[in-house]
Design a protein around this motif. Structure first.
Motif, PDB file in Angstrom:
ATOM      1  N   VAL A 217      -0.120   5.088  -0.867  1.00  0.00           N
ATOM      2  CA  VAL A 217      -1.354   5.382  -0.148  1.00  0.00           C
ATOM      3  C   VAL A 217      -1.024   6.007   1.204  1.00  0.00           C
ATOM      4  N   LYS A 218      -1.656   7.153   1.489  1.00  0.00           N
ATOM      5  CA  LYS A 218      -1.314   7.873   2.720  1.00  0.00           C
ATOM      6  C   LYS A 218      -2.178   7.443   3.900  1.00  0.00           C
ATOM      7  N   GLU A 219      -3.493   7.202   3.644  1.00  0.00           N
ATOM      8  CA  GLU A 219      -4.371   6.935   4.785  1.00  0.00           C
ATOM      9  C   GLU A 219      -4.150   5.516   5.331  1.00  0.00           C
ATOM     10  N   ARG A 220      -4.585   5.303   6.574  1.00  0.00           N
ATOM     11  CA  ARG A 220      -4.397   4.012   7.225  1.00  0.00           C
ATOM     12  C   ARG A 220      -5.683   3.186   7.170  1.00  0.00           C
ATOM     13  N   PHE A 221      -5.540   1.902   6.881  1.00  0.00           N
ATOM     14  CA  PHE A 221      -6.707   1.013   6.795  1.00  0.00           C
ATOM     15  C   PHE A 221      -6.595  -0.091   7.823  1.00  0.00           C
ATOM     16  N   GLY A 222      -7.727  -0.729   8.115  1.00  0.00           N
ATOM     17  CA  GLY A 222      -7.708  -1.925   8.948  1.00  0.00           C
ATOM     18  C   GLY A 222      -7.150  -3.084   8.134  1.00  0.00           C
TER      19      GLY A 222
ATOM     20  N   ALA B 110      19.122   1.487  16.338  1.00  0.00           N
ATOM     21  CA  ALA B 110      19.682   0.723  15.216  1.00  0.00           C
ATOM     22  C   ALA B 110      18.572   0.482  14.200  1.00  0.00           C
ATOM     23  N   SER B 111      18.833   0.867  12.943  1.00  0.00           N
ATOM     24  CA  SER B 111      17.836   0.670  11.891  1.00  0.00           C
ATOM     25  C   SER B 111      18.504  -0.050  10.731  1.00  0.00           C
ATOM     26  N   ASN B 112      17.705  -0.662   9.859  1.00  0.00           N
ATOM     27  CA  ASN B 112      18.322  -1.191   8.642  1.00  0.00           C
ATOM     28  C   ASN B 112      18.304  -0.109   7.567  1.00  0.00           C
ATOM     29  N   ALA B 113      18.942  -0.387   6.441  1.00  0.00           N
ATOM     30  CA  ALA B 113      19.067   0.632   5.397  1.00  0.00           C
ATOM     31  C   ALA B 113      17.696   1.037   4.879  1.00  0.00           C
ATOM     32  N   GLU B 114      16.855   0.030   4.627  1.00  0.00           N
ATOM     33  CA  GLU B 114      15.610   0.297   3.927  1.00  0.00           C
ATOM     34  C   GLU B 114      14.651   1.137   4.747  1.00  0.00           C
ATOM     35  N   TRP B 115      14.439   0.756   6.003  1.00  0.00           N
ATOM     36  CA  TRP B 115      13.403   1.410   6.807  1.00  0.00           C
ATOM     37  C   TRP B 115      13.721   2.885   7.023  1.00  0.00           C
ATOM     38  N   TYR B 116      14.987   3.210   7.123  1.00  0.00           N
ATOM     39  CA  TYR B 116      15.368   4.597   7.399  1.00  0.00           C
ATOM     40  C   TYR B 116      14.820   5.523   6.324  1.00  0.00           C
ATOM     41  N   ALA B 117      14.729   5.018   5.088  1.00  0.00           N
ATOM     42  CA  ALA B 117      14.373   5.902   3.981  1.00  0.00           C
ATOM     43  C   ALA B 117      12.994   5.607   3.398  1.00  0.00           C
ATOM     44  N   ARG B 118      12.242   4.688   4.005  1.00  0.00           N
ATOM     45  CA  ARG B 118      10.949   4.326   3.426  1.00  0.00           C
ATOM     46  C   ARG B 118       9.843   5.310   3.782  1.00  0.00           C
ATOM     47  N   GLU B 119       8.746   5.235   3.004  1.00  0.00           N
ATOM     48  CA  GLU B 119       7.610   6.129   3.264  1.00  0.00           C
ATOM     49  C   GLU B 119       6.883   5.744   4.553  1.00  0.00           C
ATOM     50  N   ASP B 120       7.058   4.488   4.997  1.00  0.00           N
ATOM     51  CA  ASP B 120       6.485   4.110   6.287  1.00  0.00           C
ATOM     52  C   ASP B 120       7.634   3.939   7.283  1.00  0.00           C
ATOM     53  N   GLY B 121       8.697   4.674   7.026  1.00  0.00           N
ATOM     54  CA  GLY B 121       9.925   4.495   7.783  1.00  0.00           C
ATOM     55  C   GLY B 121      10.201   5.587   8.800  1.00  0.00           C
TER      56      GLY B 121
ATOM     57  N   ASN C 252      -0.960   3.815  16.606  1.00  0.00           N
ATOM     58  CA  ASN C 252      -1.265   3.065  15.381  1.00  0.00           C
ATOM     59  C   ASN C 252      -0.600   3.645  14.144  1.00  0.00           C
ATOM     60  N   PHE C 253       0.684   3.913  14.247  1.00  0.00           N
ATOM     61  CA  PHE C 253       1.405   4.439  13.090  1.00  0.00           C
ATOM     62  C   PHE C 253       1.590   3.347  12.029  1.00  0.00           C
ATOM     63  N   PHE C 254       1.944   2.155  12.488  1.00  0.00           N
ATOM     64  CA  PHE C 254       2.252   1.099  11.518  1.00  0.00           C
ATOM     65  C   PHE C 254       0.980   0.431  11.009  1.00  0.00           C
ATOM     66  N   PRO C 255       0.888   0.208   9.704  1.00  0.00           N
ATOM     67  CA  PRO C 255      -0.266  -0.505   9.166  1.00  0.00           C
ATOM     68  C   PRO C 255      -0.100  -2.002   9.419  1.00  0.00           C
ATOM     69  N   ASP C 256      -1.064  -2.788   8.892  1.00  0.00           N
ATOM     70  CA  ASP C 256      -0.903  -4.231   8.953  1.00  0.00           C
ATOM     71  C   ASP C 256       0.057  -4.685   7.860  1.00  0.00           C
TER      72      ASP C 256
ATOM     73  N   LEU D 208       0.824  -1.209   0.000  1.00  0.00           N
ATOM     74  CA  LEU D 208       0.000   0.000   0.000  1.00  0.00           C
ATOM     75  C   LEU D 208       0.859   1.261   0.000  1.00  0.00           C
ATOM     76  N   ILE D 209       1.745   1.355   0.987  1.00  0.00           N
ATOM     77  CA  ILE D 209       2.426   2.623   1.243  1.00  0.00           C
ATOM     78  C   ILE D 209       3.593   2.839   0.299  1.00  0.00           C
TER      79      ILE D 209
END
Lengths: 243, 296
Positions: B93-98, B160-171, B230-234, B87-88
């Protein structure tokens, strides 16, 4: 002097090519994309230079005396083995050295410096050793003939004659070092590898290039600096580039 | 003359092999990302499909975005993706869904691109921040809001973060905005995905980015900080297949759904732990799992 004349003929097309490349990059928006990461680039370049400087200077401080000691007649039996060991060590990929360093020292700055130090140590020791052994025998004979002690001979005859080869080793070591620093990111050591690897993971060409181009630039700069030092520090009489 | 003849025969052989390969049955390419759980899923899917009689190739160990492009370009036929990432990151997609709405939304959006999200598993491999249980207790941190408050209150916590999450839109950036805190650059250590756990265990950092289904969380005595805003989606683990591949192999979706139905957080966590904590071989772990469930 003749050589210089030829190279000026080649310089013109190269400059034109560089200009056209610059124009193309500007048009394609790649430059803007890379500038977006400027803050990151500056921060990480500092880390990168730190890693290279610390591990590189440690390698020089340890490598020069070690190579000198191994080249002394007293240690000649041991040095055969040591050089074999170092030669085998050189074939180990730098990533593997970093991984080993991580298993010894954990993660972060210290193991990265240690891994880089080990990786750059080998060429320095090897070149110091071969450089000193390669000093022509007749020079050493004349030196002892005019009554020099072993210490004087080392300082006044052998080292000046070997400097050129020693510098070549340092140059190789530092070039390897700068190019290996990006891998230090994998064990939490920071450096420009953060941009390169994140760029690869996210398929973000600009991010990747921002890191990769900066790394290349650093490598070239370091190489020029060391070459400059060699040019100035190797005595005129034994310096092929100043003959 | 002799050499010419030899060369000619070698060339004929090479050419016939190249084109002969194309004429044979299409292979299914199973892709995977660069962390343990994905290596497990790739290996599991490959063994399962081989047992079902498919020709299978694997391409493991890529970053998310690279893998996704490979699938869009048809270089990868099937891999396991997470609904939140779909999604993200890929659809912006910006909004959060169940859980269910999110799945339906991403299914609908990716359908247009010729990618089919099959049945989602019950495993939700969300991103999470973990702390050592003892340290979290000592500092009285239970939720991510507590953590943000501690950081804003002047506690120097290192992440400590991995490379990807630091720069992701849900990161990291949107995350720190949502929780209203700022970490200076030198308090964020980036490293390979699998190392954040080691870093936290060794006490080199105070907080680590982890995957919720990772077996090292219970094994190393970490606590996961509750995502109270509830920042993180499913992030439901779901097999995603190219429509073309499904058209060519009509039974494939049912077969993959069967596998998907077996996975939940407990199963993933156990399999991950067998690899990361007990140091068992990935192929062996997945083969045992498939045998226990009578899939091979």
């Amino acid at each position: 002097m003749k050589k210089l004349k030829y190279s000026s003929l080649f310089q013109f097309p190269v400059l034109i090519g560089a200009l056209l490349l610059g124009v193309y990059l500007q048009r394609s928006g790649l430059i803007d994309g890379m500038l977006f990461y400027w803050e990151d680039v500056v921060y990480l370049t500092k880390q990168h230079i730190q890693l290279t400087l610390i591990s590189g200077s440690l390698a020089i401080i340890v490598g020069l005396p070690l190579g000198t000691i191994l080249s002394r007649p007293r240690f000649i039996k041991m040095s055969e083995w040591a050089m074999q060991g170092l030669n085998i060590g050189t074939t180990i990929p730098t990533l593997a050295i970093l991984a080993l360093s991580m298993s010894l020292l954990g993660i972060g700055f210290v193991p990265s410096v240690f891994g880089l130090f080990i990786a750059s140590l080998l060429p320095i020791v090897r070149n110091t050793y071969t450089g000193l052994l390669g000093v022509p025998a007749h020079l050493k004979e004349s030196a002892s003939g005019i009554g020099m002690s072993a210490g004087q001979m080392l300082l006044r005859v052998e080292i000046p004659n070997a400097t050129y080869v020693i510098f070549a080793g340092i140059r190789t070591a530092l070039a390897i070092n700068v190019g290996t620093v990006p891998l230090a990111f994998l064990i939490g050591g920071g450096g420009l590898g953060e941009l390169i690897f994140t760029g690869i993971d996210l398929f973000d060409t600009e991010m990747m290039l921002a890191g990769a181009l900066m790394t290349a630039l650093l490598a070239i700069t370091v190489d020029i600096l060391v070459a400059g030092c060699a040019f100035l520090m190797v005595p005129r009489g034994v310096n092929p580039s100043r003959a | 003359m002799k050499t010419l003849k030899k060369l000619a025969s070698v060339a004929t052989l090479a050419i016939s092999m190249t084109f002969g390969g194309v004429a044979a049955a299409e292979t299914i390419v199973v892709g995977g990302k660069n962390f343990t759980e994905q290596q497990l899923l790739t290996s599991m899917t490959a063994q399962y499909l081989r047992a079902k009689g498919y020709d299978v190739d694997t391409r493991a160990g890529m970053g998310s975005a690279v893998l996704r492009s490979a699938q869009e370009n048809g270089q990868v036929d099937v891999y396991w993706e997470y609904t939140g990432t779909g999604l993200i990151v890929y659809n912006g997609v910006k909004e959060r869904f169940g859980r269910q709405e999110g799945y339906e939304k991403v299914r609908e959006l990716d359908m247009e691109k010729g990618l089919v999200w099959l049945q989602p598993s019950d495993a939700n491999n969300t991103y999470a921040l973990a702390m050592q249980a003892s340290e979290a207790k000592a500092m009285g941190i239970k939720t991510l809001s507590d953590m943000a408050a501690a950081i804003n209150g002047g506690k120097e916590l290192v992440l400590a973060s991995n490379a990807e999450w630091y720069a992701r839109e849900d990161g990291f950036r949107p995350f720190s905005k949502a929780y209203g805190f700022k970490l200076p650059r030198d308090q964020i250590k980036r490293m390979d995905s699998g190392l954040t756990y080691t870093a936290l265990k060794e006490g080199e950092v105070d907080l680590a980015l982890v995957f919720a289904t990772d077996g090292r969380i219970p094994a190393f005595d970490f606590v996961i900080l509750e995502d109270d805003q509830n920042f993180f989606p499913d992030y439901a683990i779901t097999p995603v297949v190219r429509q073309e591949t499904l058209d060519k192999n009509p039974e494939l979706d049912e077969q993959l759904n069967k596998l998907s139905g077996l996975l939940d957080n407990a199963v993933m966590s156990r399999l991950n732990a067998e690899v990361d904590v007990k140091r068992e071989d990935i192929a062996e772990v997945t083969r045992n799992f498939l045998e226990q469930n009578d899939l091979i």
